[in-house]
Design an enzyme around this catalytic site. Structure first.
Site, PDB file in Angstrom:
ATOM      1  N   CYS A 260      -6.142   0.843   8.426  1.00 51.62           N
ATOM      2  CA  CYS A 260      -6.316   0.439   6.862  1.00 51.62           C
ATOM      3  C   CYS A 260      -5.374  -0.498   6.394  1.00 51.62           C
ATOM      4  CB  CYS A 260      -6.581   1.639   6.136  1.00 51.62           C
ATOM      5  SG  CYS A 260      -8.128   2.496   6.634  1.00 51.62           S
TER       6      CYS A 260
ATOM      7  N   LYS B  92     -12.270   4.195  -1.524  1.00 53.94           N
ATOM      8  CA  LYS B  92     -13.039   2.935  -0.608  1.00 53.94           C
ATOM      9  C   LYS B  92     -13.865   3.765   0.617  1.00 53.94           C
ATOM     10  CE  LYS B  92      -8.616   2.155   2.062  1.00 53.94           C
ATOM     11  NZ  LYS B  92      -9.256   2.480   3.265  1.00 53.94           N
TER      12      LYS B  92
ATOM     13  N   ASP C 276      -4.114   5.129   1.207  1.00 57.45           N
ATOM     14  CA  ASP C 276      -4.652   6.054   2.100  1.00 57.45           C
ATOM     15  C   ASP C 276      -3.613   7.284   2.252  1.00 57.45           C
ATOM     16  OD1 ASP C 276      -6.761   4.570   1.847  1.00 57.45           O
ATOM     17  OD2 ASP C 276      -7.215   4.452   3.909  1.00 57.45           O
TER      18      ASP C 276
HETATM   19  C1  C5J Z   1      -6.863   4.630   7.876  1.00 59.98           C
HETATM   20  C2  C5J Z   1      -8.256   5.420   9.695  1.00 59.98           C
HETATM   21  N1  C5J Z   1      -6.618   5.022   6.683  1.00 59.98           N
HETATM   22  N2  C5J Z   1      -6.985   5.378  10.681  1.00 59.98           N
HETATM   23  N3  C5J Z   1      -8.068   5.275   8.338  1.00 59.98           N
HETATM   24  O1  C5J Z   1      -5.986   4.041   8.448  1.00 59.98           O
HETATM   25  O2  C5J Z   1      -9.223   5.753   9.937  1.00 59.98           O
END
Ligand code: C5J
Length: 229
Positions: free
Chosen positions: A164, A131, A26
């Site tokens: 995540c 995802k 991400d």
């Molecule tokens: C991730 C989030 N990628 N913090 N998403 O950690 O909402």
């Protein structure tokens, strides 16, 4: 295939380069850049941006070593049919998921903010796994991709550490993958969460996995013979 050792906590981890993948979680504009979703939530994105350079070094070393590299992105279909109503409602936000923000619709696939930052952009045939949730295994084909490549070990980078990254490492651990998380390549908007999340991974003999850092990983990857990977 010759195994390589990466110095890590709670103890050094042996990995087979041919059965190892770098998982870049991400690293999207929405989390890492000014004007993205993370900043709109009131967070200081500089805490995440410090991961970019170490991630670049690891990505470069992984490419040179010839190991598998997989990127993930959190986000949703334009019609938001894959987003649970509870996720859309969470936080009672003025500009929440699907709403128009400075970088397009927040966490919607195909929008500028949803994409991976240019510094870490996927190259060639590196798969990108989209995802809908926090965990990279939930409702994705990541497990299938890893199984088809006989992957057993994951080098994990990305954001955010306690959300995540943690969810994905827990999912991976339960599926039998050995995860080493690189401390300076994962980031949190909350320094205390960063510290504790890393502690949690390596506690109790490595309950979820191992913790190392970018310099150690780059050095280990430098010992891989690309043609053997
Ligand atoms: C991730 C989030 N990628 N913090 N998403 O950690 O909402």
């Amino acid at each position: 295939m010759a195994k390589i050792t990466i110095d890590a906590e709670p103890y050094p981890l042996e990995f087979d380069p041919a059965r190892t993948a770098l998982l870049m979680i991400d690293m999207q504009r929405d989390f890492v850049e000014a004007g993205g979703f993370g900043e709109m939530l009131g967070n200081d994105v500089s805490l995440l941006r410090s991961t970019i350079e170490p991630c670049q070094r690891v990505l470069e070393a992984a490419r040179a070593a010839g190991i598998s590299i997989i990127h993930t992105r959190e986000g949703h279909r334009a019609d938001l049919t894959d987003a649970p109503p509870s996720k859309l409602a969470r936080g009672k936000l003025e500009v929440g998921i699907g709403a128009q923000g400075p970088m397009g619709r927040v966490l919607v696939r195909g929008e500028h903010g949803h994409d991976i930052i240019p510094e870490l952009y996927p190259q060639g045939d590196e798969p990108v796994v989209d995802k809908p949730g926090k965990g990279a295994f939930y409702e994705t084909d990541l497990h299938l991709i890893l199984q088809n490549r006989s992957i057993a070990s994951l080098i994990v980078c990305g954001v955010t550490t306690e959300v995540c990254v943690h969810t994905t490492v827990r999912e991976a651990n339960d599926r039998g993958y050995e995860c080493v998380v690189l401390s300076d390549c994962v980031g949190s908007y909350f320094p205390e969460f960063q510290r504790v999340a890393l502690e949690m991974i390596k506690a109790q003999g490595g309950i979820f996995g191992w913790v190392s850092d970018s310099a150690t990983a780059v050095s280990a990857l430098g010992k891989v013979k690309p043609e053997a990977a």
